[in-house]
Scaffold this motif. Structure first.
Motif, PDB file in Angstrom:
ATOM      1  N   TYR A   1      -9.540  16.034   9.367  1.00 21.51           N
ATOM      2  CA  TYR A   1      -8.416  16.839   9.833  1.00 21.51           C
ATOM      3  C   TYR A   1      -7.363  17.042   8.742  1.00 21.51           C
ATOM      4  O   TYR A   1      -7.103  16.143   7.952  1.00 21.51           O
ATOM      5  N   ARG A   2      -6.748  18.222   8.776  1.00 22.20           N
ATOM      6  CA  ARG A   2      -5.588  18.493   7.928  1.00 22.20           C
ATOM      7  C   ARG A   2      -4.380  18.571   8.849  1.00 22.20           C
ATOM      8  O   ARG A   2      -4.391  19.304   9.840  1.00 22.20           O
ATOM      9  N   ALA A   3      -3.354  17.783   8.509  1.00 19.56           N
ATOM     10  CA  ALA A   3      -2.203  17.657   9.403  1.00 19.56           C
ATOM     11  C   ALA A   3      -0.895  17.997   8.699  1.00 19.56           C
ATOM     12  O   ALA A   3      -0.711  17.673   7.520  1.00 19.56           O
ATOM     13  N   LEU A   4      -0.005  18.611   9.448  1.00 15.70           N
ATOM     14  CA  LEU A   4       1.365  18.858   9.012  1.00 15.70           C
ATOM     15  C   LEU A   4       2.237  17.759   9.609  1.00 15.70           C
ATOM     16  O   LEU A   4       2.220  17.548  10.824  1.00 15.70           O
ATOM     17  N   LEU A   5       2.974  17.072   8.752  1.00 16.47           N
ATOM     18  CA  LEU A   5       3.933  16.057   9.193  1.00 16.47           C
ATOM     19  C   LEU A   5       5.327  16.614   8.955  1.00 16.47           C
ATOM     20  O   LEU A   5       5.669  17.008   7.839  1.00 16.47           O
ATOM     21  N   THR A   6       6.139  16.639   9.996  1.00 12.54           N
ATOM     22  CA  THR A   6       7.498  17.144   9.894  1.00 12.54           C
ATOM     23  C   THR A   6       8.351  16.454  10.955  1.00 12.54           C
ATOM     24  O   THR A   6       7.831  16.006  11.978  1.00 12.54           O
ATOM     25  N   HIS A   7       9.635  16.386  10.709  1.00 14.34           N
ATOM     26  CA  HIS A   7      10.505  15.847  11.757  1.00 14.34           C
ATOM     27  C   HIS A   7      10.644  16.873  12.878  1.00 14.34           C
ATOM     28  O   HIS A   7      10.727  16.507  14.041  1.00 14.34           O
ATOM     29  N   GLY A   8      10.664  18.142  12.504  1.00 16.46           N
ATOM     30  CA  GLY A   8      10.659  19.202  13.512  1.00 16.46           C
ATOM     31  C   GLY A   8      11.954  19.969  13.643  1.00 16.46           C
ATOM     32  O   GLY A   8      11.960  21.073  14.183  1.00 16.46           O
TER      33      GLY A   8
ATOM     34  N   ASP B   1      -0.671  29.349  10.504  1.00 15.97           N
ATOM     35  CA  ASP B   1      -0.584  30.115   9.252  1.00 15.97           C
ATOM     36  C   ASP B   1      -1.155  29.339   8.075  1.00 15.97           C
ATOM     37  O   ASP B   1      -1.696  29.924   7.141  1.00 15.97           O
ATOM     38  N   ARG B   2      -1.030  28.032   8.104  1.00 14.14           N
ATOM     39  CA  ARG B   2      -1.536  27.186   7.012  1.00 14.14           C
ATOM     40  C   ARG B   2      -2.988  26.751   7.232  1.00 14.14           C
ATOM     41  O   ARG B   2      -3.553  26.065   6.411  1.00 14.14           O
ATOM     42  N   GLY B   3      -3.559  27.100   8.378  1.00 14.02           N
ATOM     43  CA  GLY B   3      -4.932  26.724   8.664  1.00 14.02           C
ATOM     44  C   GLY B   3      -5.093  25.236   8.930  1.00 14.02           C
ATOM     45  O   GLY B   3      -6.129  24.642   8.611  1.00 14.02           O
ATOM     46  N   LEU B   4      -4.095  24.619   9.552  1.00 13.38           N
ATOM     47  CA  LEU B   4      -4.108  23.179   9.806  1.00 13.38           C
ATOM     48  C   LEU B   4      -4.677  22.866  11.192  1.00 13.38           C
ATOM     49  O   LEU B   4      -4.665  23.709  12.084  1.00 13.38           O
ATOM     50  N   ASP B   5      -5.125  21.629  11.352  1.00 12.22           N
ATOM     51  CA  ASP B   5      -5.727  21.186  12.609  1.00 12.22           C
ATOM     52  C   ASP B   5      -4.727  20.482  13.522  1.00 12.22           C
ATOM     53  O   ASP B   5      -4.884  20.482  14.738  1.00 12.22           O
ATOM     54  N   ILE B   6      -3.734  19.832  12.913  1.00 11.55           N
ATOM     55  CA  ILE B   6      -2.787  19.002  13.663  1.00 11.55           C
ATOM     56  C   ILE B   6      -1.380  19.274  13.149  1.00 11.55           C
ATOM     57  O   ILE B   6      -1.166  19.428  11.944  1.00 11.55           O
ATOM     58  N   ALA B   7      -0.406  19.317  14.059  1.00 11.52           N
ATOM     59  CA  ALA B   7       1.010  19.366  13.701  1.00 11.52           C
ATOM     60  C   ALA B   7       1.696  18.204  14.414  1.00 11.52           C
ATOM     61  O   ALA B   7       1.642  18.107  15.640  1.00 11.52           O
ATOM     62  N   MET B   8       2.284  17.303  13.629  1.00 18.47           N
ATOM     63  CA  MET B   8       2.987  16.136  14.179  1.00 18.47           C
ATOM     64  C   MET B   8       4.472  16.293  13.909  1.00 18.47           C
ATOM     65  O   MET B   8       4.873  16.672  12.812  1.00 18.47           O
ATOM     66  N   TYR B   9       5.266  15.992  14.927  1.00 15.94           N
ATOM     67  CA  TYR B   9       6.712  16.100  14.782  1.00 15.94           C
ATOM     68  C   TYR B   9       7.409  15.002  15.581  1.00 15.94           C
ATOM     69  O   TYR B   9       6.803  14.316  16.395  1.00 15.94           O
ATOM     70  N   GLY B  10       8.699  14.848  15.337  1.00 15.63           N
ATOM     71  CA  GLY B  10       9.543  13.898  16.072  1.00 15.63           C
ATOM     72  C   GLY B  10      10.743  14.649  16.622  1.00 15.63           C
ATOM     73  O   GLY B  10      10.618  15.695  17.240  1.00 15.63           O
ATOM     74  N   HIS B  11      11.935  14.111  16.377  1.00 12.60           N
ATOM     75  CA  HIS B  11      13.222  14.740  16.639  1.00 12.60           C
ATOM     76  C   HIS B  11      13.641  14.781  18.104  1.00 12.60           C
ATOM     77  O   HIS B  11      14.796  14.493  18.412  1.00 12.60           O
ATOM     78  N   THR B  12      12.766  15.112  19.028  1.00 14.35           N
ATOM     79  CA  THR B  12      13.173  15.270  20.423  1.00 14.35           C
ATOM     80  C   THR B  12      13.252  13.940  21.170  1.00 14.35           C
ATOM     81  O   THR B  12      13.824  13.885  22.255  1.00 14.35           O
TER      82      THR B  12
ATOM     83  N   ILE C   1      -5.132  23.894  17.867  1.00 10.67           N
ATOM     84  CA  ILE C   1      -4.266  23.039  17.045  1.00 10.67           C
ATOM     85  C   ILE C   1      -3.701  21.933  17.913  1.00 10.67           C
ATOM     86  O   ILE C   1      -3.093  22.192  18.963  1.00 10.67           O
ATOM     87  N   ILE C   2      -3.900  20.699  17.486  1.00 14.81           N
ATOM     88  CA  ILE C   2      -3.341  19.541  18.190  1.00 14.81           C
ATOM     89  C   ILE C   2      -1.872  19.429  17.784  1.00 14.81           C
ATOM     90  O   ILE C   2      -1.550  19.357  16.598  1.00 14.81           O
ATOM     91  N   ILE C   3      -0.999  19.411  18.772  1.00 16.04           N
ATOM     92  CA  ILE C   3       0.438  19.288  18.518  1.00 16.04           C
ATOM     93  C   ILE C   3       0.915  18.040  19.239  1.00 16.04           C
ATOM     94  O   ILE C   3       0.688  17.881  20.445  1.00 16.04           O
ATOM     95  N   LEU C   4       1.554  17.145  18.469  1.00 19.66           N
ATOM     96  CA  LEU C   4       1.957  15.881  19.090  1.00 19.66           C
ATOM     97  C   LEU C   4       3.279  15.369  18.568  1.00 19.66           C
ATOM     98  O   LEU C   4       3.700  15.684  17.459  1.00 19.66           O
TER      99      LEU C   4
END
Length: 163
Positions: free
Chosen positions: A76-83, A101-112, A123-126
């Motif tokens: 998997y290719r994942a984006l890590l961001t606070h969000g 847009d980046r062709g990623l499989d997972i987007a991980m975020y926090g903040h909320t 796309i898995i979003i968590l």
């Protein structure tokens, strides 16, 4: 492969230390921001051989962490961001679009400070929630574990900190 995913610890370091000890062995620890100065200490708490990936949160004022990162986790290719740069408090649409847009499989975020797990257009979003100041119903500190099986498929488990 076993990955511990946390966010928004806000210097409540004892909670993170407890979870690291309880979930070992680990291959990777992902912190999605708002460690508030603990980022230099966290590397000392993880087991040898555990990869550490951290990103900048909106409360990490004096940190030189990256605003976001792209990482490979197994297949998997994942984006890590606070969000916060994607306005995740208003919804995940911008984050989802960025990952697509980046062709990623997972987007991980926090903040909320609220746990979240959904699959949108493949796309898995968590969001693992917060270990310090949870905001979801029941207000239990939370984190996620990502494990890959023998076929390399990812499985995610939302966990709650037991006091």
């Amino acid at each position: 492969m076993k990955v511990l995913i946390v966010s928004d610890t806000h210097r409540k370091d004892e909670s993170l230390q407890k979870i690291i000890a309880e979930t070992k062995p680990l291959d990777m620890l992902i912190h999605l921001g708002d460690s508030e100065g603990s980022e230099d200490k966290i590397a000392d708490w993880i087991p040898a051989g555990c990869e550490l990936q951290m990103v900048l949160g909106n409360n990490d004022f004096f940190s030189d962490l990256d605003r976001e990162r792209e990482v490979k986790i197994g297949k998997y290719r994942a984006l890590l961001t606070h969000g916060h740069y994607y306005n995740v408090s208003l919804g995940i649409e911008r984050l989802e679009q960025e990952a697509a847009d980046r062709g990623l499989d997972i987007a991980m975020y926090g903040h909320t400070h609220k746990p979240f797990y959904e699959v949108h257009n493949g796309i898995i979003i968590l969001n693992p929630g917060s270990l310090s100041y949870p905001r979801q119903e029941g207000r239990k500190p939370s984190y996620m574990i990502m494990e890959t099986d023998d076929q390399g498929e990812a499985h995610f488990t939302l966990k709650f900190l037991e006091k």
